[in-house]
Structure formats: C-alpha cells, structure tokens
Design an enzyme around this catalytic site. Structure first.
Site, PDB file in Angstrom:
ATOM      1  N   THR A  15       0.819  -1.215   0.000  1.00  0.00           N
ATOM      2  CA  THR A  15       0.000   0.000   0.000  1.00  0.00           C
ATOM      3  C   THR A  15       0.849   1.259   0.000  1.00  0.00           C
ATOM      4  O   THR A  15       0.501   2.254  -0.637  1.00  0.00           O
ATOM      5  CB  THR A  15      -0.942  -0.003   1.223  1.00  0.00           C
ATOM      6  OG1 THR A  15      -1.836  -1.113   1.113  1.00  0.00           O
ATOM      7  CG2 THR A  15      -1.744   1.277   1.312  1.00  0.00           C
ATOM      8  N   THR A  89       1.417  -4.308   4.564  1.00  0.00           N
ATOM      9  CA  THR A  89       1.217  -4.571   5.987  1.00  0.00           C
ATOM     10  C   THR A  89       0.668  -5.956   6.300  1.00  0.00           C
ATOM     11  O   THR A  89       0.752  -6.404   7.446  1.00  0.00           O
ATOM     12  CB  THR A  89       0.260  -3.520   6.603  1.00  0.00           C
ATOM     13  OG1 THR A  89      -1.006  -3.583   5.938  1.00  0.00           O
ATOM     14  CG2 THR A  89       0.848  -2.126   6.457  1.00  0.00           C
TER      15      THR A  89
END
Length: 330
Positions: A15, A89
């Site tokens: 991301t 993540t």
C-alpha cells in the site's frame, strides 16, 4: 554538523507504494517516488534507493523473503549505515522476523509501510517512511535487530503484530509495547535491546515445506492427518497455553513419530506456553512428553518461519525451540 549517514531504502511494494489512482492497489510506484524530497529529512541522512520485489505482501513466499534478506545483506556489505524496507502490511511482521532470522544486523534495519494509499485522504506512508529513515540513522538501534517503525513507534520484530485490519495505528507489541519512538527528528529508546537474538546459526534458501494448523472448538485430528504426508514439519496454533483436543493431540504425536517436527504455539496474541501444569490427552504436559516442541512467545506465523528456515539450513527443531529449564520443586 551531523555525521552523514547513508541509508538504503529498499522498496518491496504494498500500500505504501501504490500508484494513484490504482483503485485495486495493484500498481506500485518505483522507490524513487518514495524518497522524501530534498529538505524534508534531517541534515546528514543520505538515501540510497533500491527497488526489490514490487508486490503486495499477500503474495510473498519464503523464496521472496530469502531474496529480500540477501538484498538487505548486500546493502549492509556495500557500506550502508542503515536499511529501511518498505512493505505491505498484511505480512509485514513476518518479513521483519524473517530478516531477524537471516540477516546479521550490524546496522539498524527498519521495516515500515502504510495503511492508507497515497490517493486516499490522510495517507500515512510518507510520515512512516520519514520516521523509519530517522530511526535507521541511529547506530544504537542496531542491537535491537530488525524493528518495525509505524506511527512513530518502534517495535522489535519478535513481538510486533498487526492488531487492526484498517486503522493507521495497526501495529503493536502486546507482550511489551514499543521499545521506543520518534519525535522531533530524534529516536528515543525506552527499553534496552532484547536479551538474545533470533539469528539462525546457519542460513540457507528455503527447501522444505512447513504447514500451519489452526485450532478451535471441536477441531479433531483429521486436518493434521491430511497435512502430514505433504509437509516436512508442522506448526499448530494451539488453544490457550498449549492445548489441543485429544483427537488432534494424537494426530500431532503421530506426525512427530513419523519423523516430522511438530511445534506448538498459542493462538492467543499474548502470554506464555505452559510446561507442566495440565495433564491428560491434548495437554501441554502430554504433548511435551511425546516429543513435540514448544515455541515460547513466538506467534504461529513466526514460529513457522523459524522452523522452515532452520530446517532448510539443517538445524534440528530441538535446537530451534529449546525446552525450558525444569521448574523448581515446590
């Protein structure tokens, strides 16, 4: 005048590097677009950017972790004073721990990422990267092994976990909390380095397959029996302090008797595994007596990586997960 510190910035995707307006978060920017602009970093930090894998962290494999560890090792050997890895993540905590297993951290090694894409309101990536670069420029961080810097907090790889699926403050260390924080372009360390290291005595590319088996009410031995022929070792995320159903316990013992190491962890995010409190089928006492190995405070995914890379390098499971000393007699 600050002593110049050369920090390698290694981008792997995720991301933090999504290229807007990529609504499906599949297109990643090059590392050059992640480097803070001139003047946005404290004096003395020189960033050396390098692209590595360029993928979402859900696609990571043990082979990718080995490749990344080699890239970090090369950067250190080339003279970097610190290393920052940007990462998705979903599996960031596992990659941080894998680097602890595979990289001799003579300099600070920091992993960071983002929860909000650059084209969303309030992206957190730039601030996380900046804080990670500030932390990686401090030599005192090296003895902590790989660390995760997120939301200005510093967490050690062994303890950190992603505790929330969407909030920007997603990472914490349930057992101990952060070991430090970044504020006003300085690193403040609150706790001393961990007492030991997770670095494996031998390192080799992954060559074995290790399964990970969850537990819940009514989970019997069928899943373990189905997995056993296809794996070289097995990690079980046990109930509580190291317990499984009697049926699952029998299947795990059979797996160990077939010569495949079985490692017991807990599905709880915090707390110890017991050694000699409960008895009976599926208890920690019976599993230990049957030769299963217990992973202490390691989470199931991290114990899996330790067994996988340790076995690949020829290290016995008993050495990877040593038994605790006997409790004093009452």
């Amino acid at each position: 005048m600050a002593v110049p510190r050369s920090i390698a910035l290694i981008a792997t995707g995720g991301t933090v590097s999504v290229a807007p307006p990529s609504a499906d978060c599949q297109t990643h920017r090059g590392v050059g677009e992640l480097v803070p602009r001139p003047g946005d970093l404290p004096d003395g930090i020189e960033v050396v950017p390098r692209d590595a894998l360029g993928m979402s962290s859900r696609r990571m494999t043990p082979d990718d972790l080995w490749t990344l560890a080699s890239t970090v090792t090369e950067a250190i050997a080339a003279g970097s004073n610190g290393v920052v890895v940007t990462h998705g993540t979903d599996t960031l905590e596992e990659t941080a721990y894998a680097l602890g297993l595979l990289v001799e951290t003579r300099v600070p090694v920091v992993i960071t990422g983002a929860m909000r894409s650059p084209h969303h309101s309030g992206p957190d990536g730039p601030a996380n990267i900046r804080a990670a670069l500030v932390a990686a420029a401090v030599p005192d961080l090296a003895p902590y092994g790989p660390t995760v810097v997120f939301q200005d907090e510093v967490h050690v790889a062994r303890l950190v976990t992603k505790m929330h699926s969407t909030r920007i403050a997603a990472f914490s260390s349930p057992a101990a909390g952060p070991v430090g924080f970044v504020a006003e372009d300085r690193l403040e360390l609150l706790l001393g380095p961990p007492p030991g290291t997770d670095l494996l005595p031998g390192r080799a590319a992954p060559s074995v397959r290790v399964g990970l088996l969850p537990t819940a009410t009514g989970i019997d031995g069928s899943a373990a029996e189905a997995l056993t022929p296809d794996v070289d070792g097995l990690v079980v995320a046990a109930l509580g302090a190291g317990h499984v159903s009697p049926s699952l316990g029998a299947a795990l013992v059979a797996c160990a008797e077939a010569g495949k190491p079985v490692v017991v962890t807990s599905r709880c995010p915090d707390g110890a595994l017991l050694a000699d409190t409960y008895a009976g089928a599926g208890s920690e006492r019976e599993l230990r007596r049957a030769g299963l190995h217990f992973a202490g405070t390691l989470s199931p995914p991290k114990a899996r990586l330790r067994l996988l890379f340790g076995m690949s390098a020829g290290t016995p499971a008993a050495e990877l997960f040593p038994a605790p000393p006997p409790a004093p007699k009452r």
